[in-house]
Design an enzyme around this catalytic site. Sequence first.
Site, PDB file in Angstrom:
ATOM      1  N   LYS A  52     -64.924 -41.667 -22.476  1.00  0.00           N
ATOM      2  CA  LYS A  52     -64.560 -41.068 -23.771  1.00  0.00           C
ATOM      3  C   LYS A  52     -65.224 -39.695 -23.903  1.00  0.00           C
ATOM      4  O   LYS A  52     -64.586 -38.728 -24.329  1.00  0.00           O
ATOM      5  CB  LYS A  52     -64.983 -42.001 -24.918  1.00  0.00           C
ATOM      6  CG  LYS A  52     -64.122 -43.259 -24.985  1.00  0.00           C
ATOM      7  CD  LYS A  52     -64.702 -44.345 -25.885  1.00  0.00           C
ATOM      8  CE  LYS A  52     -63.890 -45.623 -25.760  1.00  0.00           C
ATOM      9  NZ  LYS A  52     -64.449 -46.766 -26.491  1.00  0.00           N
ATOM     10  N   GLN A  96     -69.542 -48.587 -29.848  1.00  0.00           N
ATOM     11  CA  GLN A  96     -68.948 -49.298 -28.711  1.00  0.00           C
ATOM     12  C   GLN A  96     -69.204 -50.806 -28.848  1.00  0.00           C
ATOM     13  O   GLN A  96     -70.342 -51.239 -29.017  1.00  0.00           O
ATOM     14  CB  GLN A  96     -69.544 -48.758 -27.392  1.00  0.00           C
ATOM     15  CG  GLN A  96     -68.895 -49.321 -26.144  1.00  0.00           C
ATOM     16  CD  GLN A  96     -67.409 -48.948 -26.009  1.00  0.00           C
ATOM     17  OE1 GLN A  96     -67.010 -47.824 -26.264  1.00  0.00           O
ATOM     18  NE2 GLN A  96     -66.598 -49.906 -25.619  1.00  0.00           N
ATOM     19  N   ASP A 119     -61.948 -45.503 -34.549  1.00  0.00           N
ATOM     20  CA  ASP A 119     -61.571 -46.710 -33.805  1.00  0.00           C
ATOM     21  C   ASP A 119     -60.566 -47.552 -34.603  1.00  0.00           C
ATOM     22  O   ASP A 119     -59.961 -48.480 -34.066  1.00  0.00           O
ATOM     23  CB  ASP A 119     -62.818 -47.556 -33.485  1.00  0.00           C
ATOM     24  CG  ASP A 119     -63.214 -47.450 -32.017  1.00  0.00           C
ATOM     25  OD1 ASP A 119     -62.383 -47.011 -31.202  1.00  0.00           O
ATOM     26  OD2 ASP A 119     -64.361 -47.822 -31.688  1.00  0.00           O
TER      27      ASP A 119
END
Length: 295
Positions: A52, A96, A119
């Site tokens: 990412k 994450q 997200d």
Amino acid sequence: MEILDGKLVSQAIKDKLKIKLSEPGHQDSRPPHLAAILVGNDGASETYVASKIKNCAEVGFKSSLIRLEADCTEEKLVSEIEKLNKNEDVDGILVQLPLPKHINEEKIINLINPAKDVDGFHPVSTGRMVQGLSTFIPATPYGIMLMLEHYKIDTSGKHAVVIGRSNIVGRPISILLSLNTNPGNCTVTVCHSRTKNLKEICLQADIIVAALGKPGFLTADMVKENSIVIDVGITRVPDSNKKSGFAIKGDVDFSNVAPKCSYITPVPGGVGLMTIAALLMNTYNAYTQRLKINN
Ligand code: NAD
């Protein structure tokens, strides 16, 4: 049979983002900024976060990585998120997953400012997605929709079977495919670990999204001719021929299923790359909304 090429489509999206950043209105402002928090040092999570960050650099976004020890307290993580929520220089925040067991994942997701929820896991984002309102869509399902859009695949009236009902893949893609949108407008069947007659259901599908995390699970006898198969699975399987010691396997028995398909995504080189491209899109959208830049 045509391969749905995640490398090609994600590159096209990244090229588009690079062009947008060079346009008037963007040039005078700071670049989009994604902040990632990684707790612990799980191998797969390390790889995802590194990818990412690398992709942010590739398109000219700023990124920050906040690393916390696996045994860090929940309070410490909460305080880092609160700082990022307040930081005017940060457009998108991602934590994450999975988090260590002693940390309440739901509490952490709910803490992220919905305006920075790139997200798309916050309940506000989910609620807006269900209602078909503009929002941050979780990166993997969003990436699948971008892929279908790129190849101009007509999904209207098709029967889509989604295998898996997780909040990050199965559930959101089943909702997106059923919305009155393009792509979308499918009749959707959601299957999961308790589903009976899965093979019979899959044989009725025009589109199958396999998102269960079982390598090679979807076999040729479960797929009708000319189906569209989207393989979301990513499992590390020991492989002594690889330098890393493992190979990445999808949920589809690709070599036997592919000949029956009209379109299919490979693993690797399919949905995984689209997930990153979709995260960049979400970050860009968070940035233009925050800085009130026309995109
Ligand atoms: P999960 O474990 O949260 O959910 C798996 C789902 O599969 C569950 O809903 C379960 O009911 C269902 N399932 C399990 N066994 C089944 C069976 N035998 N028959 C039918 N359904 C069954 O997993 P997840 O987070 O949704 O991820 C699924 C897979 O996708 C994993 O391999 C994961 O690594 C991968 N993934 C890939 C990306 C990407 O970018 N390509 C992103 C996220 C997840």
